[in-house]
Design an enzyme around this catalytic site. Sequence first.
Site, PDB file in Angstrom:
ATOM      1  N   THR A 143      30.173 -26.584   9.712  1.00 41.18           N
ATOM      2  CA  THR A 143      30.442 -25.289  10.327  1.00 41.18           C
ATOM      3  C   THR A 143      30.818 -24.267   9.279  1.00 41.18           C
ATOM      4  O   THR A 143      31.588 -24.563   8.364  1.00 41.18           O
ATOM      5  CB  THR A 143      31.578 -25.407  11.360  1.00 41.18           C
ATOM      6  OG1 THR A 143      31.183 -26.332  12.382  1.00 41.18           O
ATOM      7  CG2 THR A 143      31.897 -24.052  11.990  1.00 41.18           C
TER       8      THR A 143
ATOM      9  N   LEU B 266       0.862  -1.179   0.000  1.00 41.64           N
ATOM     10  CA  LEU B 266       0.000   0.000   0.000  1.00 41.64           C
ATOM     11  C   LEU B 266       0.896   1.226   0.000  1.00 41.64           C
ATOM     12  O   LEU B 266       1.389   1.658   1.041  1.00 41.64           O
ATOM     13  CB  LEU B 266      -0.924   0.000   1.219  1.00 41.64           C
ATOM     14  CG  LEU B 266      -1.820  -1.234   1.397  1.00 41.64           C
ATOM     15  CD1 LEU B 266      -2.734  -1.023   2.602  1.00 41.64           C
ATOM     16  CD2 LEU B 266      -2.634  -1.517   0.141  1.00 41.64           C
TER      17      LEU B 266
END
Length: 490
Positions: free
Chosen positions: A478, A189
């Site tokens: 990792t 909007l």
Amino acid sequence: MTGVDLLAYADRLGGDLPRLREVLDGPLRDFAGVHILPFFVPFDGADAGFDPSDHAAVDPRLGTWDDVRAIAAEREVTADLIVNHVSSESAEFVDWLAHGEQSPHDGMFLTFDTVFPDGASESDITAFYRPRPGLSFTAYRMADGRRRLVWTTFMPSQVDLDVANDRARAYLRRILATLRAGGVTTVRLDAVGYAVKTPGTDSFMTPETLDFVREIVALAREEGLRVLVEVHAHYTQQLAIAPLVDYVYDFALAPLLLHSLGTGTSDRLAEWLRIRPQNAITVLDTHDGIGIIDAGPSGDRPGLIDQDEMAAIFARAAEATNGHSTIASVIPAWMSLPHQINATFFSALGADATSYLLARAVQLWLPGRPQLYYVGLLGGLDDVALFQRTGQGRDVNRHVYTPDELDAALGSDVTRAQLALVRLRSIHPAFRGEFGYGVESDGSLRLHWTLGDERAELTVSFGPAPAFRLHLTGTGGTVSADGVAALAAL
């Protein structure tokens, strides 16, 4: 909310919608969604598409609705519902000028006497907030010679709708249906905070505005569309509107990061993390520049930062851009400071890659749905030449990339590092878990996500030498990086 969105114009990453799709399917394939800025007729008007003469038609120079649907087949698409105004060249407004009360569009446009049927005093008129210098009206001449004062909140060529009028509502419903048929899943909007004029107030984000937001959200959801509201306002107004819609922008994040990087402190940012809405689209920069007003005070309401701290952000940006951001930024009517910095985020940080990636990493680590603006993703600096050519301050941050420029940017460490962050946010399981944060004894900020054995941690230090380190662990192994080059190499 998972996934990361791109914010881009249809024509500035290759020229048209088919080329935008190629880029999204290729080097930018890790983006789960795209907000395509106005691609309607004309996409290159006085306000870069936010002044459509035909909001329901794709500009044929960009492509067709089939091209939009092709993009939407692979990812979510957001498009703008421009609720406040239409172009003065729209068929509806032109017909009203020609036929007046006999026009089928009579009542659709907001005139002075609609708001002030009994006239208005100087104080009545000057009470209205306008994000530009001057007053909010333009005199238009009807075909019979009469002159009418029409509300034009932003530009004389952007004629405000009377959103309380049935004909204006029917127009908005037609556009919503067209967007949904075109493959759009979320509507933004645009400028909704200015849509309702209420005498006796500044008419920006009033209770009457919130009532209208509820109504337009209901219309959008009838079409199966989600709703993102765009409001640059005091942070309490963002908090008030967030429960009414699917998404609200976190516009306060950017100025708070600029404050932290400028002062070496993290307390104001940490306070915002405590209260910010969780259904946020997180941004640093957009096509409208870098909002600062969103973190500042308003009237007697204190901000997350104060007026002097706002001024200091503008001053640091001016120094970083050799004064250019001051020239390009506009001071709204009745205000003492601009409400946004017209500069790229990278330029506002003096093109310091570590500070820039630190800010981007924080954005990508926060709850919500991150959105990266195409110029920011590509490490763009201010396009001074475009601004000088158009005279529009926001054009410094709206560069049109040639294919060679795009390829060069995609190969840079700044862009590769950001794309690595996009991939990590998109695929690491920890980001579907629980978020937490903490401020360390040295003032550094630690952000972390946890889902079982999956963990994603980011530690940032704002000063005197900005630094960041990310560390992700889990079943996939990792991943660690503690600087721009290391992040770009992931």
